[in-house]
Scaffold this motif. Structure first.
Motif, PDB file in Angstrom:
ATOM      1  N   LEU A   1       0.832  -1.200   0.000  1.00 61.08           N
ATOM      2  CA  LEU A   1       0.000   0.000   0.000  1.00 61.08           C
ATOM      3  C   LEU A   1       0.866   1.250   0.000  1.00 61.08           C
ATOM      4  CD1 LEU A   1      -2.804   1.299   0.081  1.00 61.08           C
ATOM      5  CD2 LEU A   1      -2.682   1.183   2.575  1.00 61.08           C
ATOM      6  N   SER A   2       1.931   1.234   0.761  1.00 58.31           N
ATOM      7  CA  SER A   2       2.828   2.383   0.828  1.00 58.31           C
ATOM      8  C   SER A   2       3.438   2.678  -0.540  1.00 58.31           C
ATOM      9  CB  SER A   2       3.926   2.125   1.861  1.00 58.31           C
ATOM     10  OG  SER A   2       4.782   3.225   1.957  1.00 58.31           O
ATOM     11  N   ASN A   3       3.883   1.657  -1.232  1.00 58.48           N
ATOM     12  CA  ASN A   3       4.466   1.838  -2.570  1.00 58.48           C
ATOM     13  C   ASN A   3       3.450   2.385  -3.563  1.00 58.48           C
ATOM     14  OD1 ASN A   3       6.946   0.915  -1.700  1.00 58.48           O
ATOM     15  ND2 ASN A   3       6.626  -1.164  -2.436  1.00 58.48           N
ATOM     16  N   ARG A   4       2.239   1.847  -3.509  1.00 62.09           N
ATOM     17  CA  ARG A   4       1.202   2.305  -4.450  1.00 62.09           C
ATOM     18  C   ARG A   4       0.791   3.750  -4.173  1.00 62.09           C
ATOM     19  NH1 ARG A   4      -1.031  -2.614  -6.486  1.00 62.09           N
ATOM     20  NH2 ARG A   4       0.837  -3.594  -7.297  1.00 62.09           N
ATOM     21  N   THR A   5       0.638   4.095  -2.900  1.00 58.65           N
ATOM     22  CA  THR A   5       0.236   5.470  -2.589  1.00 58.65           C
ATOM     23  C   THR A   5       1.372   6.451  -2.888  1.00 58.65           C
ATOM     24  OG1 THR A   5       0.791   5.173  -0.232  1.00 58.65           O
ATOM     25  CG2 THR A   5      -1.523   4.837  -0.888  1.00 58.65           C
ATOM     26  N   PHE A   6       2.612   6.002  -2.732  1.00 64.28           N
ATOM     27  CA  PHE A   6       3.750   6.850  -3.082  1.00 64.28           C
ATOM     28  C   PHE A   6       3.781   7.102  -4.590  1.00 64.28           C
ATOM     29  CE2 PHE A   6       8.241   7.530  -4.177  1.00 64.28           C
ATOM     30  CZ  PHE A   6       8.499   8.650  -3.396  1.00 64.28           C
ATOM     31  N   GLU A   7       3.584   6.047  -5.362  1.00 68.78           N
ATOM     32  CA  GLU A   7       3.550   6.183  -6.816  1.00 68.78           C
ATOM     33  C   GLU A   7       2.396   7.089  -7.240  1.00 68.78           C
ATOM     34  OE1 GLU A   7       3.079   3.491 -10.867  1.00 68.78           O
ATOM     35  OE2 GLU A   7       3.267   2.470  -8.938  1.00 68.78           O
ATOM     36  N   LEU A   8       1.236   6.910  -6.606  1.00 70.60           N
ATOM     37  CA  LEU A   8       0.082   7.749  -6.920  1.00 70.60           C
ATOM     38  C   LEU A   8       0.387   9.212  -6.602  1.00 70.60           C
ATOM     39  CD1 LEU A   8      -2.883   8.043  -7.787  1.00 70.60           C
ATOM     40  CD2 LEU A   8      -3.510   7.603  -5.402  1.00 70.60           C
ATOM     41  N   SER A   9       0.989   9.465  -5.461  1.00 65.48           N
ATOM     42  CA  SER A   9       1.337  10.843  -5.076  1.00 65.48           C
ATOM     43  C   SER A   9       2.270  11.468  -6.107  1.00 65.48           C
ATOM     44  CB  SER A   9       2.000  10.865  -3.708  1.00 65.48           C
ATOM     45  OG  SER A   9       1.105  10.472  -2.712  1.00 65.48           O
ATOM     46  N   ASN A  10       3.254  10.723  -6.562  1.00 64.96           N
ATOM     47  CA  ASN A  10       4.179  11.244  -7.583  1.00 64.96           C
ATOM     48  C   ASN A  10       3.458  11.562  -8.876  1.00 64.96           C
ATOM     49  OD1 ASN A  10       6.556  11.288  -6.104  1.00 64.96           O
ATOM     50  ND2 ASN A  10       7.009   9.146  -6.557  1.00 64.96           N
ATOM     51  N   ARG A  11       2.566  10.692  -9.289  1.00 67.16           N
ATOM     52  CA  ARG A  11       1.830  10.924 -10.540  1.00 67.16           C
ATOM     53  C   ARG A  11       0.880  12.111 -10.405  1.00 67.16           C
ATOM     54  NH1 ARG A  11       1.133   5.838 -14.219  1.00 67.16           N
ATOM     55  NH2 ARG A  11       2.989   4.694 -13.602  1.00 67.16           N
ATOM     56  N   ILE A  12       0.287  12.257  -9.239  1.00 69.78           N
ATOM     57  CA  ILE A  12      -0.602  13.394  -9.015  1.00 69.78           C
ATOM     58  C   ILE A  12       0.189  14.698  -9.058  1.00 69.78           C
ATOM     59  CG2 ILE A  12      -1.963  14.547  -7.209  1.00 69.78           C
ATOM     60  CD1 ILE A  12      -3.235  11.796  -6.660  1.00 69.78           C
ATOM     61  N   MET A  13       1.379  14.698  -8.490  1.00 62.70           N
ATOM     62  CA  MET A  13       2.202  15.915  -8.546  1.00 62.70           C
ATOM     63  C   MET A  13       2.607  16.239  -9.991  1.00 62.70           C
ATOM     64  SD  MET A  13       4.455  15.930  -5.043  1.00 62.70           S
ATOM     65  CE  MET A  13       5.182  14.318  -5.254  1.00 62.70           C
ATOM     66  N   ASP A  14       2.876  15.209 -10.780  1.00 60.82           N
ATOM     67  CA  ASP A  14       3.186  15.438 -12.198  1.00 60.82           C
ATOM     68  C   ASP A  14       1.975  16.020 -12.930  1.00 60.82           C
ATOM     69  OD1 ASP A  14       5.723  14.405 -11.787  1.00 60.82           O
ATOM     70  OD2 ASP A  14       5.231  12.415 -12.603  1.00 60.82           O
ATOM     71  N   LEU A  15       0.812  15.446 -12.679  1.00 60.44           N
ATOM     72  CA  LEU A  15      -0.408  15.932 -13.305  1.00 60.44           C
ATOM     73  C   LEU A  15      -0.728  17.350 -12.838  1.00 60.44           C
ATOM     74  CD1 LEU A  15      -2.775  15.395 -15.179  1.00 60.44           C
ATOM     75  CD2 LEU A  15      -3.931  14.223 -13.291  1.00 60.44           C
ATOM     76  N   TYR A  16      -0.476  17.610 -11.567  1.00 58.89           N
ATOM     77  CA  TYR A  16      -0.667  18.962 -11.012  1.00 58.89           C
ATOM     78  C   TYR A  16       0.154  19.985 -11.802  1.00 58.89           C
ATOM     79  CZ  TYR A  16      -0.125  22.808  -7.641  1.00 58.89           C
ATOM     80  OH  TYR A  16      -0.083  24.036  -7.031  1.00 58.89           O
ATOM     81  N   SER A  17       1.392  19.659 -12.082  1.00 56.97           N
ATOM     82  CA  SER A  17       2.267  20.564 -12.844  1.00 56.97           C
ATOM     83  C   SER A  17       1.716  20.814 -14.248  1.00 56.97           C
ATOM     84  CB  SER A  17       3.679  19.995 -12.949  1.00 56.97           C
ATOM     85  OG  SER A  17       4.250  19.891 -11.680  1.00 56.97           O
ATOM     86  N   ILE A  18       1.237  19.759 -14.868  1.00 55.36           N
ATOM     87  CA  ILE A  18       0.667  19.889 -16.215  1.00 55.36           C
ATOM     88  C   ILE A  18      -0.578  20.776 -16.179  1.00 55.36           C
ATOM     89  CG2 ILE A  18      -0.515  18.614 -18.063  1.00 55.36           C
ATOM     90  CD1 ILE A  18       1.407  16.244 -17.339  1.00 55.36           C
ATOM     91  N   LEU A  19      -1.411  20.569 -15.170  1.00 50.58           N
ATOM     92  CA  LEU A  19      -2.629  21.376 -15.058  1.00 50.58           C
ATOM     93  C   LEU A  19      -2.313  22.848 -14.821  1.00 50.58           C
ATOM     94  CD1 LEU A  19      -4.807  18.931 -12.935  1.00 50.58           C
ATOM     95  CD2 LEU A  19      -5.205  19.587 -15.320  1.00 50.58           C
ATOM     96  N   LEU A  20      -1.304  23.115 -14.017  1.00 48.79           N
ATOM     97  CA  LEU A  20      -0.911  24.509 -13.782  1.00 48.79           C
ATOM     98  C   LEU A  20      -0.453  25.178 -15.075  1.00 48.79           C
ATOM     99  CD1 LEU A  20       1.001  24.496 -10.374  1.00 48.79           C
ATOM    100  CD2 LEU A  20      -1.290  25.372 -10.858  1.00 48.79           C
ATOM    101  N   LYS A  21       0.274  24.431 -15.903  1.00 43.74           N
ATOM    102  CA  LYS A  21       0.730  24.981 -17.186  1.00 43.74           C
ATOM    103  C   LYS A  21      -0.449  25.321 -18.093  1.00 43.74           C
ATOM    104  CE  LYS A  21       5.170  22.667 -17.073  1.00 43.74           C
ATOM    105  NZ  LYS A  21       5.981  21.572 -17.611  1.00 43.74           N
ATOM    106  N   ASN A  22      -1.583  24.610 -17.882  1.00 39.53           N
ATOM    107  CA  ASN A  22      -2.792  24.861 -18.667  1.00 39.53           C
ATOM    108  C   ASN A  22      -3.757  25.805 -17.952  1.00 39.53           C
ATOM    109  OD1 ASN A  22      -2.108  23.192 -20.874  1.00 39.53           O
ATOM    110  ND2 ASN A  22      -2.726  21.390 -19.725  1.00 39.53           N
ATOM    111  N   ASN A  23      -3.271  26.489 -16.925  1.00 42.59           N
ATOM    112  CA  ASN A  23      -4.058  27.454 -16.152  1.00 42.59           C
ATOM    113  C   ASN A  23      -5.307  26.845 -15.507  1.00 42.59           C
ATOM    114  OD1 ASN A  23      -2.347  29.689 -16.553  1.00 42.59           O
ATOM    115  ND2 ASN A  23      -3.192  29.964 -18.610  1.00 42.59           N
ATOM    116  N   GLU A  24      -5.212  25.605 -15.111  1.00 39.14           N
ATOM    117  CA  GLU A  24      -6.301  24.925 -14.405  1.00 39.14           C
ATOM    118  C   GLU A  24      -6.053  25.045 -12.903  1.00 39.14           C
ATOM    119  OE1 GLU A  24      -9.025  23.774 -15.418  1.00 39.14           O
ATOM    120  OE2 GLU A  24      -8.768  23.461 -17.555  1.00 39.14           O
ATOM    121  N   MET A  25      -6.250  26.235 -12.374  1.00 39.15           N
ATOM    122  CA  MET A  25      -5.908  26.502 -10.975  1.00 39.15           C
ATOM    123  C   MET A  25      -6.807  25.742  -9.993  1.00 39.15           C
ATOM    124  SD  MET A  25      -3.382  28.239 -11.515  1.00 39.15           S
ATOM    125  CE  MET A  25      -2.623  29.259 -12.724  1.00 39.15           C
TER     126      MET A  25
END
Length: 123
Positions: free
Chosen positions: A6-30
């Motif tokens: 569970l720890s590994n999966r949630t860590f991977e999910l957190s990393n992917r969410i942070m990557d997606l967060y960066s992409i959304l910010l670049k698209n002005n999706e505040m």
């Protein structure tokens, strides 16, 4: 199922969410990016809190909260998918999130067993 899985999966999910967060910010999706980050990262926080708990009540509360945050995160990811249908990053997050939700639901349904393991590991 173990803590490490569970720890590994949630860590991977957190990393992917942070990557997606960066992409959304670049698209002005505040708004969408802020909600996704808030709920998405709290899944790991609450699952880690559960494993560190000393009572069954604390364990149950933290795992249940992690599950609730997972469902809310899925809601925000679905909105992102509708607005940006070609986003493979979002699709990958949803797939991983569904896996985490299944794991959390399994843990909740076998709560007594997991609390016993926690007590055994701490002795």
């Amino acid at each position: 199922m173990t803590y490490e899985l569970l720890s590994n999966r949630t860590f991977e999910l957190s990393n992917r969410i942070m990557d997606l967060y960066s992409i959304l910010l670049k698209n002005n999706e505040m708004e969408l990016s802020a909600r996704l980050l808030k709920y998405g990262l709290s899944i790991r926080k609450h699952s880690e809190t559960a494993w560190a708990s000393t009572t069954q009540m604390d364990f149950t509360e933290a795992i249940s909260t992690a599950s609730e945050m997972s469902v809310q995160t899925r809601y925000w990811l679905k909105l992102i998918q509708m607005k940006h249908p070609l986003s493979t990053e979002c699709d990958e997050c949803v797939e991983l999130l569904n896996n985490v939700i299944n794991m959390l639901n399994y843990i909740i349904s076998h709560n007594e067993q997991y609390h016993f393991q926690l007590q055994y590991q701490s002795n």
